[in-house]
Design a protein around this motif. Structure first.
Motif, PDB file in Angstrom:
ATOM      1  N   ALA A 184       7.055  45.607  59.889  1.00 14.37           N
ATOM      2  CA  ALA A 184       6.628  46.458  60.784  1.00 14.37           C
ATOM      3  C   ALA A 184       5.201  46.826  60.570  1.00 14.37           C
ATOM      4  N   ALA A 185       4.960  47.233  59.357  1.00 17.90           N
ATOM      5  CA  ALA A 185       3.642  47.828  58.671  1.00 17.90           C
ATOM      6  C   ALA A 185       2.657  46.534  59.146  1.00 17.90           C
ATOM      7  N   LEU A 186       2.876  45.500  58.753  1.00 16.85           N
ATOM      8  CA  LEU A 186       2.095  44.210  59.327  1.00 16.85           C
ATOM      9  C   LEU A 186       1.765  44.085  60.693  1.00 16.85           C
ATOM     10  N   LEU A 187       2.822  44.472  61.554  1.00 11.42           N
ATOM     11  CA  LEU A 187       2.782  44.435  63.062  1.00 11.42           C
ATOM     12  C   LEU A 187       1.602  45.509  63.430  1.00 11.42           C
ATOM     13  N   VAL A 188       1.876  46.799  62.877  1.00 12.63           N
ATOM     14  CA  VAL A 188       1.166  47.979  63.315  1.00 12.63           C
ATOM     15  C   VAL A 188      -0.270  47.757  62.870  1.00 12.63           C
ATOM     16  N   THR A 189      -0.486  47.067  61.792  1.00 11.17           N
ATOM     17  CA  THR A 189      -2.004  46.887  61.466  1.00 11.17           C
ATOM     18  C   THR A 189      -2.369  45.958  62.060  1.00 11.17           C
ATOM     19  N   GLU A 190      -1.796  44.910  62.847  1.00  9.99           N
ATOM     20  CA  GLU A 190      -2.619  43.761  63.537  1.00  9.99           C
ATOM     21  C   GLU A 190      -2.719  44.419  64.914  1.00  9.99           C
ATOM     22  N   LEU A 191      -1.693  45.344  65.530  1.00 12.24           N
ATOM     23  CA  LEU A 191      -1.745  45.956  66.646  1.00 12.24           C
ATOM     24  C   LEU A 191      -3.149  46.776  66.503  1.00 12.24           C
ATOM     25  N   ALA A 192      -3.428  47.379  65.673  1.00 13.67           N
ATOM     26  CA  ALA A 192      -4.534  48.333  65.509  1.00 13.67           C
ATOM     27  C   ALA A 192      -5.670  47.718  65.518  1.00 13.67           C
ATOM     28  N   ARG A 193      -5.825  46.544  64.825  1.00 14.98           N
ATOM     29  CA  ARG A 193      -7.130  45.799  64.536  1.00 14.98           C
ATOM     30  C   ARG A 193      -7.180  45.140  65.981  1.00 14.98           C
ATOM     31  N   THR A 194      -6.317  44.527  66.896  1.00 20.86           N
ATOM     32  CA  THR A 194      -6.731  43.815  67.981  1.00 20.86           C
ATOM     33  C   THR A 194      -7.064  44.940  69.003  1.00 20.86           C
ATOM     34  N   SER A 195      -6.414  45.911  69.017  1.00 25.29           N
ATOM     35  CA  SER A 195      -6.521  47.103  70.060  1.00 25.29           C
ATOM     36  C   SER A 195      -8.012  47.928  69.856  1.00 25.29           C
ATOM     37  N   SER A 196      -8.458  47.808  68.598  1.00 24.49           N
ATOM     38  CA  SER A 196      -9.794  48.440  68.624  1.00 24.49           C
ATOM     39  C   SER A 196     -10.842  47.358  68.709  1.00 24.49           C
ATOM     40  N   SER A 197     -10.676  46.291  68.620  1.00 26.31           N
ATOM     41  CA  SER A 197     -11.965  45.261  68.796  1.00 26.31           C
ATOM     42  C   SER A 197     -11.990  44.895  70.337  1.00 26.31           C
ATOM     43  N   ALA A 253     -12.232  55.325  62.518  1.00 31.17           N
ATOM     44  CA  ALA A 253     -11.917  54.426  63.745  1.00 31.17           C
ATOM     45  C   ALA A 253     -10.495  53.459  63.155  1.00 31.17           C
ATOM     46  N   ALA A 254     -10.508  52.912  62.086  1.00 30.04           N
ATOM     47  CA  ALA A 254      -9.406  52.402  61.580  1.00 30.04           C
ATOM     48  C   ALA A 254      -8.194  52.995  61.420  1.00 30.04           C
ATOM     49  N   ALA A 255      -8.507  54.485  60.918  1.00 25.69           N
ATOM     50  CA  ALA A 255      -7.222  55.413  60.918  1.00 25.69           C
ATOM     51  C   ALA A 255      -6.723  55.613  62.108  1.00 25.69           C
ATOM     52  N   ALA A 256      -7.593  55.900  63.254  1.00 24.21           N
ATOM     53  CA  ALA A 256      -7.356  56.469  64.644  1.00 24.21           C
ATOM     54  C   ALA A 256      -6.587  55.284  64.986  1.00 24.21           C
ATOM     55  N   ALA A 257      -7.011  54.078  65.120  1.00 22.08           N
ATOM     56  CA  ALA A 257      -6.345  52.715  65.742  1.00 22.08           C
ATOM     57  C   ALA A 257      -4.930  52.630  65.039  1.00 22.08           C
ATOM     58  N   LEU A 258      -4.864  52.716  63.797  1.00 25.41           N
ATOM     59  CA  LEU A 258      -3.387  52.622  63.046  1.00 25.41           C
ATOM     60  C   LEU A 258      -2.551  53.599  63.566  1.00 25.41           C
ATOM     61  N   GLU A 259      -2.845  54.927  63.708  1.00 26.74           N
ATOM     62  CA  GLU A 259      -2.106  55.977  64.198  1.00 26.74           C
ATOM     63  C   GLU A 259      -1.562  55.767  65.642  1.00 26.74           C
ATOM     64  N   GLU A 260      -2.741  55.231  66.437  1.00 24.52           N
ATOM     65  CA  GLU A 260      -2.328  55.051  68.012  1.00 24.52           C
ATOM     66  C   GLU A 260      -1.171  53.804  68.056  1.00 24.52           C
ATOM     67  N   SER A 261      -1.365  52.859  66.959  1.00 23.09           N
ATOM     68  CA  SER A 261      -0.576  51.555  66.978  1.00 23.09           C
ATOM     69  C   SER A 261       0.828  51.960  66.784  1.00 23.09           C
ATOM     70  N   VAL A 262       0.896  53.083  65.835  1.00 22.45           N
ATOM     71  CA  VAL A 262       2.243  53.665  65.338  1.00 22.45           C
ATOM     72  C   VAL A 262       2.979  54.225  66.412  1.00 22.45           C
ATOM     73  N   VAL A 263       2.305  55.148  67.188  1.00 23.18           N
ATOM     74  CA  VAL A 263       2.626  56.004  68.216  1.00 23.18           C
ATOM     75  C   VAL A 263       3.220  54.845  69.497  1.00 23.18           C
ATOM     76  N   GLU A 264       2.151  54.165  69.649  1.00 24.77           N
ATOM     77  CA  GLU A 264       2.594  52.809  70.781  1.00 24.77           C
ATOM     78  C   GLU A 264       4.190  52.346  70.310  1.00 24.77           C
ATOM     79  N   LEU A 265       4.340  51.775  68.988  1.00 23.93           N
ATOM     80  CA  LEU A 265       5.177  51.165  68.372  1.00 23.93           C
ATOM     81  C   LEU A 265       6.580  52.231  68.600  1.00 23.93           C
TER      82      LEU A 265
END
Length: 76
Positions: free
Chosen positions: A8-21, A33-45
């Motif tokens: 799940a952590a890998l998935l969230v990290t990938e989601l954050a990376r792809t959603s912010s690029s 920016a990375a922290a915000a993208a990661l937090e948003e990905s966790v919320v979405e998950l």
């Protein structure tokens, strides 16, 4: 950590990376920016998991309460 948490952590990290690029050629975001993208990905998950819970006829609030208790017990 259990294997599912690692996955799940890998998935969230990938989601954050792809959603912010905007392009696959861009590098991953850094700093705040990375922290915000990661937090948003966790919320979405979490939101997606709650939608799945509701679709199965279960109460998402009950699941959240149990998850919070589980988290707090593990953190203690």
């Amino acid at each position: 950590m259990p294997r599912v948490v690692d996955e799940a952590a890998l998935l969230v990290t990938e989601l954050a990376r792809t959603s912010s690029s905007t392009s696959a050629k861009e590098s991953p975001p850094a700093g705040k920016a990375a922290a915000a993208a990661l937090e948003e990905s966790v919320v979405e998950l979490i939101a997606d998991l709650l939608h799945r819970t509701a679709a199965r006829g279960e109460d998402p609030e009950d699941v959240l309460d149990r998850a919070q208790m589980h988290f707090e017990a593990e953190a203690a």
